[in-house]
Design an enzyme around this catalytic site. Structure first.
Site, PDB file in Angstrom:
ATOM      1  N   HIS A   1      -7.252  -5.206  -1.832  1.00 36.26           N
ATOM      2  CA  HIS A   1      -6.282  -4.709  -1.099  1.00 36.26           C
ATOM      3  C   HIS A   1      -5.642  -5.597  -1.033  1.00 36.26           C
ATOM      4  CE1 HIS A   1      -3.606  -1.426  -0.768  1.00 36.26           C
ATOM      5  NE2 HIS A   1      -3.813  -0.775  -0.067  1.00 36.26           N
TER       6      HIS A   1
ATOM      7  N   SER B   1       1.133  -0.987  -0.346  1.00 36.42           N
ATOM      8  CA  SER B   1      -0.184   0.429  -0.263  1.00 36.42           C
ATOM      9  C   SER B   1       0.687   1.153  -0.117  1.00 36.42           C
ATOM     10  CB  SER B   1      -0.953  -0.187   1.002  1.00 36.42           C
ATOM     11  OG  SER B   1      -1.764   0.675   1.586  1.00 36.42           O
TER      12      SER B   1
ATOM     13  N   ASP C   1      -8.665  -4.664  -6.257  1.00 44.30           N
ATOM     14  CA  ASP C   1      -8.627  -3.126  -5.213  1.00 44.30           C
ATOM     15  C   ASP C   1      -9.418  -2.748  -4.997  1.00 44.30           C
ATOM     16  OD1 ASP C   1      -7.291  -2.044  -3.950  1.00 44.30           O
ATOM     17  OD2 ASP C   1      -4.819  -3.094  -4.214  1.00 44.30           O
TER      18      ASP C   1
END
Length: 719
Positions: free
Chosen positions: A696, A589, A664
């Site tokens: 995600h 991320s 995602d």
């Protein structure tokens, strides 16, 4: 047997036991251990909670299938099994229980259970069950009123209320699926975790209505079907159209709904919703889209009319209210407000007229949470970092004098649960060398009343390296950057070791702290067992270090963060046992953004990188988060260009593996696909892997697969 022979046998046994002990300590972690072996996590008391209105606590013992109840004065004793609940429920149409999951206390003698949309109550004295009221088998976002007499829930885009003796009532009639009622708004930023808010008595319900009709559709493709299915979501990208949120107030008695008159512009953020104790008013923190101006507003709960602004907060970078108002017990005209206005999150005592009575806490440290008040409203209890940025302790502040005192002892991270009487609190505590200790302490005396658990070391038979926590200085020579380093077992300073830098680096996260194993996870310990040094540094921009530390990233994501991470690299290179030619970096991320940034902006420093779910171009990320830190692309084109990693692809040296989930909905797949396309266009080689159907985070059993992939990539290219 002679005395000499006896001594010899004893010596042999001791030698054998010592060898067995040494062998036991040489156990190595497997990849399955690191993610799917709960026995390697510190022991805990499951569903540990306070019994309402008492100083009793309860928890579930899975081994014996029992619910236990105890107090500060008495040891816990069994009071219930799942078989007893099943017997009672099946008599009235309920299903058998396989365990005591989902039970909640209604009062000191009754428990409630939501079973497939049916809400049952169970009486401990009579051992009987009762079907209290029905929700819906498809109910989502279930939110019970404080007394459990009513529940709100959502189905699709609409909001419903259920209560005993009545049919479920649909209180919104929305036909457009992109206008959503009763769910978390603003993509769960600003501390928002839900979309419904009961008044203290449960007579009124406030809720978010989120109109997304103006937000761009974003395509996600489900490849598990034949042919693949298109699923459009609403994803507001930086600089684009944002959704419009309003707050409805449903009055149960009249069946009518009014909306708070929050005014224009429609593109603003409504957060920190709080009911007044008398239920006559609602309070909202109203934040402008630029996120540099907040007004704490009061509204009439009956008419929805704006009453007044209590106060405003402004900052040239951002303001970010994340906590509701905390009304003082017995003083409905006083509340505690958390604010970063003096540079650190602290507590302020206010009158509902908007007058500041006094600042309650101050200093170069942060309050992390408000836990509650004593019953008389004399003191407010909170957790904070006054001892160290790495620690979390529990404190009390007198409202009349602002005098403070610490109630927890021992360095580490303390998680607190307050009893409803305020007389006691549960302290769930760990440190780098303490797996977990759970104790009940007396609030007034700050003394231990009962120890509930001292968890043994679940890793005592495993060969682990040494974990150390320490600060280094940032470029300014004064700012501390906290680091964690894990060295391999049987570490030899005369050898040269490869290093894996694990990085997150973004807002709202702290990777290094004084909890068990220093905040590391078992995969990091596995990598140390494989012969790597594992290093993590919390750079500027990360949380709980104060406003200046956090705002260093403003309008230039990836600049201060990379600079600070390079100070960590400089430190690593200064160590004689670090092989500077074998540095790797990994993150997910924001950590994927950081991993890619370090590979491209510091080419040649890292031999290997593994970037998961990376932000590549901040123009493709959501409005609420991105514009807080970067402003809009129209306002800050230079900052967006500098942070856009597509502009740096040609700099890649070394091996880079990029990983992404195909559905995602946080960092959309387009980020890494755009990077891959640019790499092809520029003739740059990299490795790429996708997880079909994963959002995600890659969770469940596939997480083992993910980290096998990550680990093998380092083993192949870094070892």
């Amino acid at each position: 047997m002679t005395q000499k022979q006896t001594a010899l046998v004893a010596l042999l046994w001791l030698s054998l036991l010592s060898s067995l002990h040494t062998f036991a300590q040489q156990k190595l972690l497997t990849m399955e251990d690191t993610f799917r072996n709960p026995s390697l996590l510190p022991a805990n008391l499951r569903q540990l909670t306070w019994v309402p209105g008492t100083n009793d606590y309860s928890y579930v013992n899975d081994k014996n299938d029992q619910l236990l109840r105890g107090s500060a004065r008495e040891s816990a004793r069994p009071i219930l099994t799942s078989a007893e609940v099943s017997t009672a429920l099946t008599k009235i149409g309920g299903a058998n229980l396989t365990g005591l999951n989902g039970l909640e206390w209604l009062n000191s003698n009754e428990l409630v259970l939501n079973q497939r949309g049916n809400l049952f109550r169970y009486n401990l004295q009579t051992k009987t069950g009762q079907l209290w009221y029905k929700l819906d088998a498809a109910a989502e976002n279930v939110d019970f009123a404080p007394n459990h007499q009513r529940a709100a829930f959502t189905k699709a885009q609409n909001l419903f209320i259920s209560q005993p003796g009545a049919e479920n009532k649909q209180i919104t009639q929305e036909t457009n699926p992109v206008i959503v009622n009763g769910q978390a708004a603003h993509r769960s930023e600003f501390g928002i975790t839900k979309g419904t808010f009961w008044s203290p008595s449960g007579n009124n319900l406030a809720y978010y209505r989120m109109d997304q009709t103006m937000v761009t559709d974003y395509p996600l493709v489900d490849v598990s079907q034949v042919p693949a299915k298109l699923n459009n979501i609403k994803y507001p990208m930086a600089g684009g159209k944002s959704h419009h949120v309003t707050v409805g107030v449903y009055h149960v008695a009249s069946g009518k709904t009014v909306f708070l008159k929050t005014g224009e512009p429609a593109e603003q953020y409504l957060t920190n919703l709080t009911w007044s104790p008398d239920e006559k008013f609602l309070y909202l923190a109203v934040v402008n889209r630029a996120q540099n101006h907040m007004r704490l507003n009061q509204y009439d709960a009956v008419t929805g009319a704006f009453v007044k602004t209590l106060f405003e907060e402004q900052n040239d970078k951002w303001v970010e209210p994340e906590h509701p108002m905390y009304f003082v017990p017995g003083k409905p005209d006083q509340f505690v407000w958390m604010s970063e206005r003096d540079g650190f999150d602290h507590l302020y005592l206010y009158h509902t007229s908007g007058q500041l009575i006094r600042q309650l806490t101050k200093g170069e440290w942060v309050v992390t949470d408000v836990v509650g008040f004593d019953k008389t409203g004399r003191e407010v209890y909170y957790t904070g970092t006054a001892e160290s940025p790495l620690a979390r302790h529990f404190y009390a502040a007198e409202l009349s004098t602002a005098r403070t005192g610490r109630l927890t002892q021992g360095s580490g991270v303390h998680n607190i649960s307050f009893s409803s009487t305020g007389q006691y609190f549960i302290d769930n505590y760990s440190s780098p060398v303490t797996p977990r200790t759970i104790r009940i302490l007396d609030t007034d005396a700050g003394k231990v009343a009962r120890t509930l658990l001292v968890a043994p070391n679940p890793l005592q038979d495993y060969s682990l390296g040494e974990t150390t926590l320490f600060p280094i200085k940032a470029e300014d020579g004064t700012t501390d950057l906290y680091c964690r380093m894990i060295t391999p077992p049987n570490f030899d300073e005369k050898k040269k070791y490869p290093v894996v830098v694990y990085v997150y680096g973004g807002p709202h996260a702290q990777m290094v702290n004084n909890s068990w194993l220093g905040g590391s996870n078992l995969w990091m310990q596995l990598m140390a067992q494989k012969g790597y040094i594992v290093f993590t540094l919390d750079n500027r921009g990360s949380t709980d270090r104060g406003r200046a530390f956090e705002q260093a990233i403003f309008r230039q994501a990836g600049v201060a963060e990379v600079s600070d991470q390079m100070k960590g690299v400089d430190y690593l290179k200064s160590l004689p046992y670090v092989d500077a030619n074998r540095l790797g970096v990994h993150g997910w991320s924001y950590g994927g953004f950081m991993t890619t940034s370090l590979m491209l902006k510091q080419p040649g420093i890292f031999k290997v990188g593994v970037a998961g779910g990376p932000v590549i171009d901040w123009r493709l990320y959501e409005i609420m988060y991105t514009e807080r830190y970067m402003d809009t692309p129209q306002e800050n084109p230079q900052g967006y260009e500098q942070a856009n990693l597509l502009n740096h692809v040609k700099n890649l040296k070394g091996k880079l593996l990029m990983i992404h989930g195909t559905v995602d909905d946080v960092v959309v797949w387009q980020h890494s696909q755009a990077f891959l396309k640019k790499a092809v266009d520029e003739g740059v080689l990299l490795d790429y892997f996708v997880y079909p159907g994963h959002p995600h985070n890659v969770g469940g059993k596939d997480r083992v697969h993910l980290y096998r992939k990550v680990t093998e990539y380092f083993d192949e290219h870094l070892k």
